[in-house]
Design a protein around this motif. Structure first.
Motif, PDB file in Angstrom:
ATOM      1  N   LYS A  65     -18.247   4.848  -5.814  1.00  0.00           N
ATOM      2  CA  LYS A  65     -17.269   4.170  -6.678  1.00  0.00           C
ATOM      3  C   LYS A  65     -15.910   4.838  -6.575  1.00  0.00           C
ATOM      4  O   LYS A  65     -14.881   4.160  -6.601  1.00  0.00           O
ATOM      5  N   VAL A  66     -15.885   6.152  -6.431  1.00  0.00           N
ATOM      6  CA  VAL A  66     -14.610   6.856  -6.263  1.00  0.00           C
ATOM      7  C   VAL A  66     -13.971   6.424  -4.955  1.00  0.00           C
ATOM      8  O   VAL A  66     -12.752   6.187  -4.896  1.00  0.00           O
ATOM      9  N   GLU A  67     -14.754   6.289  -3.901  1.00  0.00           N
ATOM     10  CA  GLU A  67     -14.215   5.818  -2.630  1.00  0.00           C
ATOM     11  C   GLU A  67     -13.646   4.408  -2.786  1.00  0.00           C
ATOM     12  O   GLU A  67     -12.622   4.084  -2.178  1.00  0.00           O
ATOM     13  N   ASP A  68     -14.297   3.572  -3.591  1.00  0.00           N
ATOM     14  CA  ASP A  68     -13.792   2.220  -3.834  1.00  0.00           C
ATOM     15  C   ASP A  68     -12.406   2.243  -4.475  1.00  0.00           C
ATOM     16  O   ASP A  68     -11.610   1.327  -4.269  1.00  0.00           O
ATOM     17  N   LEU A  69     -12.103   3.288  -5.236  1.00  0.00           N
ATOM     18  CA  LEU A  69     -10.789   3.391  -5.871  1.00  0.00           C
ATOM     19  C   LEU A  69      -9.679   3.461  -4.831  1.00  0.00           C
ATOM     20  O   LEU A  69      -8.585   2.940  -5.044  1.00  0.00           O
ATOM     21  N   LEU A  72      -7.840   0.412  -3.779  1.00  0.00           N
ATOM     22  CA  LEU A  72      -6.857  -0.160  -4.691  1.00  0.00           C
ATOM     23  C   LEU A  72      -5.454   0.399  -4.471  1.00  0.00           C
ATOM     24  O   LEU A  72      -4.506  -0.023  -5.121  1.00  0.00           O
ATOM     25  N   GLU A  73      -5.315   1.354  -3.570  1.00  0.00           N
ATOM     26  CA  GLU A  73      -4.008   1.946  -3.303  1.00  0.00           C
ATOM     27  C   GLU A  73      -3.037   0.879  -2.821  1.00  0.00           C
ATOM     28  O   GLU A  73      -3.418  -0.037  -2.085  1.00  0.00           O
TER      29      GLU A  73
END
Length: 76
Positions: A65-69, A72-73
């Motif tokens: 989930k952190v990688e999914d963030l 959003l960059e």
């Protein structure tokens, strides 16, 4: 690691579940003390394995989930 603790209600429910299992699967009745000893054994010897697997699974999930963030960059 700290020892696992259960509420009295949860421990009582687990003891009943062990007794039900023995009666259903082995056609044997075991008392509260015997079932309690089995529960203590499971909690001491087996539960840490399942707990640690849960920690690894949670770590993997959160890491994904952190990688999914990063998706959003905003691009310049």
């Amino acid at each position: 690691m700290h020892a696992f603790t259960l509420t009295k209600e949860t421990k009582d429910q687990m003891i009943v579940a062990i007794q039900d299992y023995y009666l259903r699967e082995k056609q044997e009745e075991i008392g509260n003390i015997e079932a309690g000893f089995l529960l203590d054994f499971f909690m001491e010897k087996l539960a840490p394995t399942f707990y640690n697997q849960g920690i690894r699974d949670a770590h993997q999930f959160v890491s994904e989930k952190v990688e999914d963030l990063f998706e959003l960059e905003k691009m310049d």
